[in-house]
Design a protein around this motif. Structure first.
Motif, PDB file in Angstrom:
ATOM      1  N   ALA A  39      53.179  20.461  54.113  1.00 15.24           N
ATOM      2  CA  ALA A  39      54.298  21.211  53.524  1.00 15.24           C
ATOM      3  C   ALA A  39      55.588  20.405  53.644  1.00 15.24           C
ATOM      4  CB  ALA A  39      54.450  22.570  54.203  1.00 15.24           C
ATOM      5  N   ARG A  60      51.029  20.845  48.723  1.00 14.41           N
ATOM      6  CA  ARG A  60      50.362  22.100  49.067  1.00 14.41           C
ATOM      7  C   ARG A  60      50.023  22.046  50.558  1.00 14.41           C
ATOM      8  NH1 ARG A  60      47.622  24.302  44.180  1.00 14.41           N
ATOM      9  NH2 ARG A  60      46.214  25.501  45.461  1.00 14.41           N
ATOM     10  N   ALA A  61      50.189  23.182  51.215  1.00 22.80           N
ATOM     11  CA  ALA A  61      49.966  23.198  52.666  1.00 22.80           C
ATOM     12  C   ALA A  61      48.487  23.416  52.983  1.00 22.80           C
ATOM     13  CB  ALA A  61      50.825  24.273  53.306  1.00 22.80           C
ATOM     14  N   THR A  62      47.667  22.424  52.671  1.00 20.56           N
ATOM     15  CA  THR A  62      46.264  22.505  53.076  1.00 20.56           C
ATOM     16  C   THR A  62      46.105  21.723  54.378  1.00 20.56           C
ATOM     17  OG1 THR A  62      45.880  20.638  51.593  1.00 20.56           O
ATOM     18  CG2 THR A  62      45.266  22.800  50.791  1.00 20.56           C
TER      19      THR A  62
END
Lengths: 423, 159
Positions: A181, A186-188
């Protein structure tokens, strides 16, 4: 009873500004750490204090720092405060940030010095508008006083600190997802190893700790590891910010010796159950922990004792299930949250959580079948530890598996009566 | 393909400030989306293409970021955005009643905007004020210990 973290917090007045904080001993630990101790001394002191991470996992903080490479060519390292706090039922870090922002900043500067990081971030949950305002002001004050920036206290040590506010996703609280992030992605979650201590933000050595963890650091530096250990009342060192929400007389937050019992927390500090409501169970440490029930009321709320009772201390902020609330509806609400907040990266979590949620919704509506309970049992295993990329889905299964164990008759009543008996 | 929209000078200045703080332009993606949303209320396809152009990444890559986060609005929202906490502590303390009242009063459900553009109603995963549940946030203002009786007064404060 000593309450180092909250001693200077009072919501009857504005939080301490820099000079108030300094008058009560603020930034003395920073001075001591930077001038009288070296990075290795600080890490050793924190490790010996047995401070366990207050973000939920409970790993020894000094040990975590010790994995950061301190030799070789590492011109850039990062220190990050995880202030995302998006787990439902968890609201403790808000008090620390709104009540005494300089305590957090001081803890972060000492910690950054310990790993020789020169850039630090506070990753703050989007909804914490007041905390954001207070932290921005406190960071500016710290820069103006020479506690941040170049040549801190004339020691030659440099540290920049930035406040980053999130845009709302629970998974951002996962250590490696948080890094993505911050990188604008994308906060994967990321594969481990490599662990962030070796390859974290922008591929550089990085430490991520929780707000409450950092807030303990100045006190440990000032008073030593033995003092910190002596604060704990159970098998863990220090105090803990405990909290309660739900149908109790006085929901709230309290700093108490680590290891207070559930009974004391509920009956003494929260004033007992609200009039007309009885206790059925509680998630001891946020939405992703297993239920504890009446037979566990004398369990000490420290990492080891709660684990022995079949749950996790997590964040130490308890959500109460009362005897007027439907346990199936309660768990459905939790699984709805987890299904919605799954990042979708791995199949079991992406597919399994919405499936779990749908089954629970149909049971809650009186459209369930007895076989559904077997399906739910299956999900608790298939989405359990080791089967998913990160801990989100296993965490989601904790309240469900324990609800199936302790409140099975409530699930069966829904199915047999073809309606929610609580509505 | 619609015409390329451009970012305003003010937006570019703010985004460039964020870019200067990170090792590569792409890392400012989330901040850039926040900045444009702050100025325009939401992030349209055209705005998204303009941001992507400035960050030198593909619009699809930026869209994958924009759609991942709950609070990047990819559809227009009303002048006032109501975020109603639907998480567990608010559930226990009666958020469903609050939702029912808002639905009846505003004649909209979650994800909808009133025809006059005054309110958009969205569910929100935990506002972090569980001890004072149920709670909602309108724009940047937090309201706690909600009762149906208080809602009229709260809503009347927003035009």
């Amino acid at each position: 009873m000593e309450t180092p973290l909250t001693r200077h917090i009072s919501f009857d007045r504005p939080p301490y500004n820099l000079s108030d904080y300094e008058k009560t001993g603020g930034y003395q630990a920073l001075r001591k750490a930077l001038t009288a101790m070296g990075p290795a001394d600080i890490t050793k002191t924190v490790q010996e204090s047995d401070l366990k991470g207050r973000g939920g996992a409970g790993f020894n903080t000094g040990m975590k720092w010790s994995f950061v490479p301190m030799t070789g060519d590492h011109p850039i390292k990062y220190l990050i405060c995880n202030a995302d706090e998006m787990e439902p039922g968890t609201f403790k870090d808000r008090m620390l940030m709104e009540g005494n922002p300089h305590q957090l900043i001081e803890g972060m500067i000492i910690s950054a010095f310990a790993i020789q990081a020169n850039i630090s971030y506070i990753f703050l949950r989007w909804a914490y508008k007041k905390a954001a305002r207070l932290l921005r002001h406190a960071i500016d004050e710290a820069y103006a006083a020479g506690y941040l920036g170049k040549n801190i206290l004339g020691t030659g040590y440099n540290l920049e600190m930035y406040l980053h506010t999130g845009v709302g996703r629970y998974i951002c609280g996962e250590e490696t997802a948080l890094l993505n992030a911050l990188e604008g992605k994308r906060a994967t979650p990321r594969t481990k190893p490599p662990f962030p201590q070796i390859s974290g933000l922008f591929g550089k050595p990085t430490i991520v700790n929780n707000v409450e963890t950092f807030c303990n650091i100045p006190h440990i530096i000032n008073n030593g590891p033995d003092w910190f250990k002596s604060l704990g009342g159970g098998s863990d060192a220090g105090t803990k910010i405990y909290g309660i929400s739900g149908r109790v007389k006085r929901p709230g937050l309290w700093e108490l010796p680590m290891g207070v019992t559930m009974r004391e927390l509920i009956e003494v500090h929260a004033g007992g159950m609200a009039n007309g409501y009885g206790f059925r169970g509680a998630l001891p440490g946020g939405a992703s922990t297993d239920f504890l029930v009446k037979e566990h009321l004398d369990v000490k709320l420290d990492f080891k004792s709660v684990a022995a009772a079949g749950s996790r201390l997590g964040t130490g902020t308890m959500i109460i299930l009362d005897d007027h609330t439907c346990p199936v509806g309660f768990v459905h609400n939790l699984e709805h949250f987890f299904a919605q907040e799954s990042c979708g990266w791995c199949t079991p979590c992406r597919e399994g959580l919405p499936w779990t949620e749908k089954i629970l919704l149909s049971i809650e509506r009186g459209e369930g079948r007895l076989e559904d309970l077997q399906l739910l049992d299956m999900h608790t295993r298939f989405l359990g530890p080791g089967n998913t990329f990160c801990a989100l889905a296993p965490g989601a299964m904790e309240p469900l598996q324990s609800a199936l164990k302790y409140f099975r008759e409530d699930f069966e009543k829904h199915i047999n009566q073809k309606k929610c008996p609580w509505r | 393909m619609t015409t390329l929209e451009t970012l305003t000078a003010e937006e570019i200045t703010e985004i460039d400030h964020e870019i200067a703080l990170v090792p590569f332009r792409k890392a400012a993606a989330i901040e850039a989306l926040k900045i444009v949303q702050q100025h325009r209320g939401w992030v349209s396809d055209e705005s998204l293409r303009a941001i992507a152009g400035h960050l030198e990444i593909s619009p699809d890559e930026l869209d994958s970021v924009a759609t991942f986060y709950n609070l990047v609005f990819r559809q227009p929202v009303g002048r006032n955005v109501i975020l109603l906490c639907d998480s567990i502590s608010c559930y226990v303390m009666g958020y469903e009643k609050i939702y029912g009242y808002l639905r009846d009063r505003l004649h909209i459900g979650f994800g909808e905007t009133t025809p006059d553009g005054r309110f958009t109603l969205l569910p929100n995963a935990c506002l972090g004020t569980c001890d004072r549940a149920p709670a909602l946030m309108i724009n940047n203002e937090l309201f706690r210990d909600l009762t149906e009786a208080r809602l009229d007064e709260i809503l009347d404060g927003y035009h």
